[in-house]
Design an enzyme around this catalytic site. Sequence first.
Site, PDB file in Angstrom:
ATOM      1  N   ASP A 186       1.328   2.626   7.109  1.00  0.00           N
ATOM      2  CA  ASP A 186       2.729   2.377   6.798  1.00  0.00           C
ATOM      3  C   ASP A 186       3.002   2.942   5.409  1.00  0.00           C
ATOM      4  OD1 ASP A 186       3.015   1.010   9.175  1.00  0.00           O
ATOM      5  OD2 ASP A 186       3.934  -0.774   8.262  1.00  0.00           O
ATOM      6  N   HIS A 236       1.564  -3.971   3.222  1.00  0.00           N
ATOM      7  CA  HIS A 236       2.499  -3.353   2.275  1.00  0.00           C
ATOM      8  C   HIS A 236       2.164  -3.790   0.849  1.00  0.00           C
ATOM      9  CE1 HIS A 236       5.538  -2.927   5.831  1.00  0.00           C
ATOM     10  NE2 HIS A 236       4.426  -2.200   5.980  1.00  0.00           N
TER      11      HIS A 236
END
Length: 354
Positions: A186, A236
């Site tokens: 990501d 993240h």
Amino acid sequence: MRHDPRPAEPTTRRSTRVGSDNEWDPLEECVVGTAHRSMFPAEDARMIRATMPREHWHRFVAGNPFPADIVDNAQRELDGLAALLESRGVCVHRPHAVDWSRLGGYTAAMPRDGFLVVGDRIVEAPMAWRSRRNELSAYLPLIRAYEQDGATWVPSGVSRDSACLLDGAAGPHDGWAINDSRPAWDAADFLRLGGGIVVGQLSHVTNRSGVEHLRERLGPGYRVQLLEPDDPHAMHIDASLCPLREGLALYNPDRLTPRALRHTPLRDWQLLPAPAPKRRSRPPLYMTSPWISMNLLVLGPEHVLVEAADEDMCALLERLGYQPLRCPFRHVQSLGGSFHCATLDIRRRSDRHR
């Protein structure tokens, strides 16, 4: 539509609206997400247990939309963010409307997760979640427009099938929910520090082959170095580390220490602990920890976007010489991100991109 599968290399040979190499130069153009028709992402139970707050595990099933009042208020907050940025001279674009319930998807509120802008290239992330395999459809009109304007689109070149990443026979990789059977990363697991330096982390959505995939896509002009936050639920990095300008960053003291960063590109930086977030019950944080408070957006050398009610963060930024720009964003946070997640830098002003 022109696709370039080759590694990205630093270049200034074209004139393009796309140009961003760090997290702090003055912001001139960006994408702001939209919350319309956001759905709880229906992911494998192993992934949900690894990454989501326990009290909300039961919500992550197929066909379950976020509560209408949360979505409506989040959309108002995103519209307010777009208006605030435009009032400060930033050119703002919004994703195409998509019915995520029909596609088994999640949201277009978090454009940061799927794309990494490096120089004049937009690199697509081969995301791990199956609920995000069609997310590109919300951004294709924008990407086509940027290509026509001289930018280069670098597609992931990786199968959008995520089932293999959760194959029990392959087993988890290094204790993460996903294995290493195909590249996965990501974009929100990486931060750009300028000078061709990108720092990132392994997580439940970014594996080692994904890091190598990113290195190949960026090419020899860039260096990708992994940090090692102490976060068993990692997904993240932008709630663990927040660069404010070259040489200054906030870190999450529950996950990182200056000592842990001493062998990284941040070793000579001034590193300050972010203020501990206040616990809250409404609106719920369905997908994040309270440390989403660190998910800031730097607009330039003077201004940083901060959630309107976060007095401690505003006070710290003021002591550092910034003017915090308060913006209500708690309902967007309910959808899984904050200012950094909900935006994608397209252009930051720099001599490099003139």
